[in-house]
Design an enzyme around this catalytic site. Structure first.
Site, PDB file in Angstrom:
ATOM      1  N   HIS A 451      35.282  34.562  82.723  1.00 13.65           N
ATOM      2  CA  HIS A 451      36.552  34.878  83.327  1.00 13.65           C
ATOM      3  C   HIS A 451      37.673  34.040  83.149  1.00 13.65           C
ATOM      4  O   HIS A 451      38.837  34.254  83.629  1.00 13.65           O
ATOM      5  CB  HIS A 451      36.316  35.161  84.849  1.00 13.65           C
ATOM      6  N   ARG A 452      37.438  32.803  82.840  1.00 12.29           N
ATOM      7  CA  ARG A 452      38.524  31.869  82.295  1.00 12.29           C
ATOM      8  C   ARG A 452      39.268  32.453  81.294  1.00 12.29           C
ATOM      9  O   ARG A 452      40.719  31.950  80.837  1.00 12.29           O
ATOM     10  CB  ARG A 452      37.892  30.371  81.931  1.00 12.29           C
TER      11      ARG A 452
END
Length: 480
Positions: A451-452
């Site tokens: 999700h980064r």
């Protein structure tokens, strides 16, 4: 006079610092030639045979099978020149000695002319330097002049016979077994693998073969115990033979491939904030397209295109549209690093455990080329011959867990990659097609992503594009 040289575990590359001894290929007292494989070791990346740079007689081995040694630790010692000394007759003991052709003396290590000096696995080494004989004058340390040449055993060939020979010096050669678990199981139960006939391909010894041998050995032991107890039974109460010992927990060391997998998965879970999304897709048209491709190639038109190869090609097209998922995160610099090319890994379950071979430059290949490379790497994985370089450097992983008969999963990202696509089994299911209920070939696709590197919109767009290509393969024509 023989010179004893020490051979140490060489650097096997890829930053590996240790290796486990799987199987010794030579015994103490064996004569080895330069570059002859002497031990099979398993690293966290692959299983390799280590060649010895010296030619002579093995005088010592360091480490039993199953032991772990660090790089630089002694493996064995070789008496260089011992074959010549032992082949001379008693009356001429010490009459002949070797001298390097350049006259520089025996020296030590790889500079002596007695070894190749190159022990990196996978690289050939040169033949030994030419040698000449120096004969001592009559009456000096010899009872009689040397009238005959040294026996042929002195000039061993630079390259030994293949290690697959059936017997060497009265002992059977390498055992046809790949899995370290099978070897460990055999050692624990004192089963001699050289006495087993493997039921796998090309005589490969499988766990089932070892289990069968263990059961047979147990039956023999019980029979012997009953025979020994018979005189006691007549004069004493019933004696229970072969009573089971109290159960104890089995401890299995996390090392080798299993240890490397455990470390990587643990690091992935601790460092990567992952999320998973999934979708069901109608794969009927994809299966029809594959059948048409293979039919067009004809009976002798080359290898068939696999479903995995088509999915891999779909992935490369999707990554071209969504490059955020073909990246990694530099945590120290707090930067997202988008990678220029796609090196596609695919999960493969083998007897050694889960491995992820990598198809290099997958973005430049078509489905047929990707399929051929997947087939080649899969065969190397099955036989345990993948090199460390073939197991590293991936940028995105495709995981086809449908081969295990399951529909869905939430795969763990292969650190340091940013995403993994999981594919479930393709099976007939009720599906609304063109407004009507029909039986269609349905597959579940799941994407686990970091999700980064992106938000859910990007991940969802990637997965939706993959699903669209599965449902309508013609969508790919725009990118081919």
């Amino acid at each position: 006079m023989a010179q004893v040289l020490e051979f140490k575990l060489p650097d096997l590359g890829e930053g590996l610092t240790e290796a486990e001894i799987v199987r010794w290929l030579v015994e103490v007292g064996d004569v080895v030639a330069i570059d002859q494989p002497v031990v099979e070791v398993e690293t966290a990346k692959a299983m390799v045979e280590v060649p010895c740079p010296y030619g002579g007689v093995v005088t010592a081995r360091f480490g039993e099978e199953g032991a772990e040694l660090p790089v630089g630790a002694p493996l064995l010692t070789v008496a260089v020149g011992a074959t010549e000394a032992s082949s001379a007759s008693p009356g001429n003991d010490g009459a002949a000695a070797e001298e390097p052709s350049d006259g520089s003396g025996s020296g030590s290590g790889s500079d002596s002319g007695s070894g190749s000096g190159n022990v990196l696995v996978g690289y050939g080494t040169g033949a030994p330097a030419a040698r000449r004989r120096r004969i001592r004058p009559e009456g000096v340390g010899a009872a009689a002049p040397v009238a005959a040449p040294v026996p042929a055993v002195v000039s061993a060939p630079a390259r030994p016979a293949p290690v697959a020979v059936a017997e060497v010096n009265g002992r059977r050669g390498p055992v046809a077994v790949v899995s370290p678990l099978v070897r460990r199981l055999a050692r624990q139960h004192e089963i001699d693998l050289r006495q087993l006939s493997g039921s796998g391909p090309d005589g490969l010894i499988l766990r089932a073969d070892v289990d069968s041998a263990i059961r047979e050995a147990g039956n023999v032991t019980a029979t012997e115990a009953r025979t020994a107890a018979e005189p006691v039974v007549a004069a004493a109460p019933t004696v229970q033979v072969g009573a089971a010992a109290p159960a104890t927990a089995e401890r299995i060391p996390l090392r080798g491939v299993r240890g490397a997998v455990a470390d990587k998965l643990s690091r992935s879970r601790s460092e990567i904030p992952d999320a998973t999304c999934w979708v069901d897709a109608d794969a009927t048209e994809l299966m029809a397209a594959r059948a048409a491709m293979n039919a067009a190639s004809g009976p002798s038109g080359g290898p068939k295109v696999s479903v995995l190869a088509l999915l891999a090609r779909i992935c490369t097209a999707a990554l071209n549209r969504y490059p955020e998922l073909n990246s990694t995160v530099d945590t120290a610099a707090r930067e997202i690093v988008r990678l220029p090319g796609v090196h596609l890994g695919f999960a493969a379950q083998t007897e050694r455990g889960l491995v992820v071979p990598v198809v290099r430059d997958a973005h430049t290949r078509n489905a047929e080329s990707i399929g051929a490379e997947i087939a080649r790497l899969t065969e190397l994985a099955r036989t345990g011959k993948l090199s460390p370089a073939q197991l590293t450097g991936g940028t995105f992983t495709l995981n086809n867990y449908g081969v295990f008969g399951v529909d869905g999963s939430t795969p763990i990202i292969n650190h340091p990659e940013a995403a993994m696509l999981g594919v479930g089994r393709i099976m007939p299911k009720p599906w609304v097609h063109n407004g009507e209920l029909a039986v269609r070939q349905v597959v579940q696709l799941s994407l686990t992503f970091d999700h980064r590197v992106c938000d859910g919109g990007t991940a969802g767009g990637f997965l939706r594009y993959v699903a669209d290509c599965v449902e309508q393969p013609a969508v790919l024509l725009r990118t081919l």
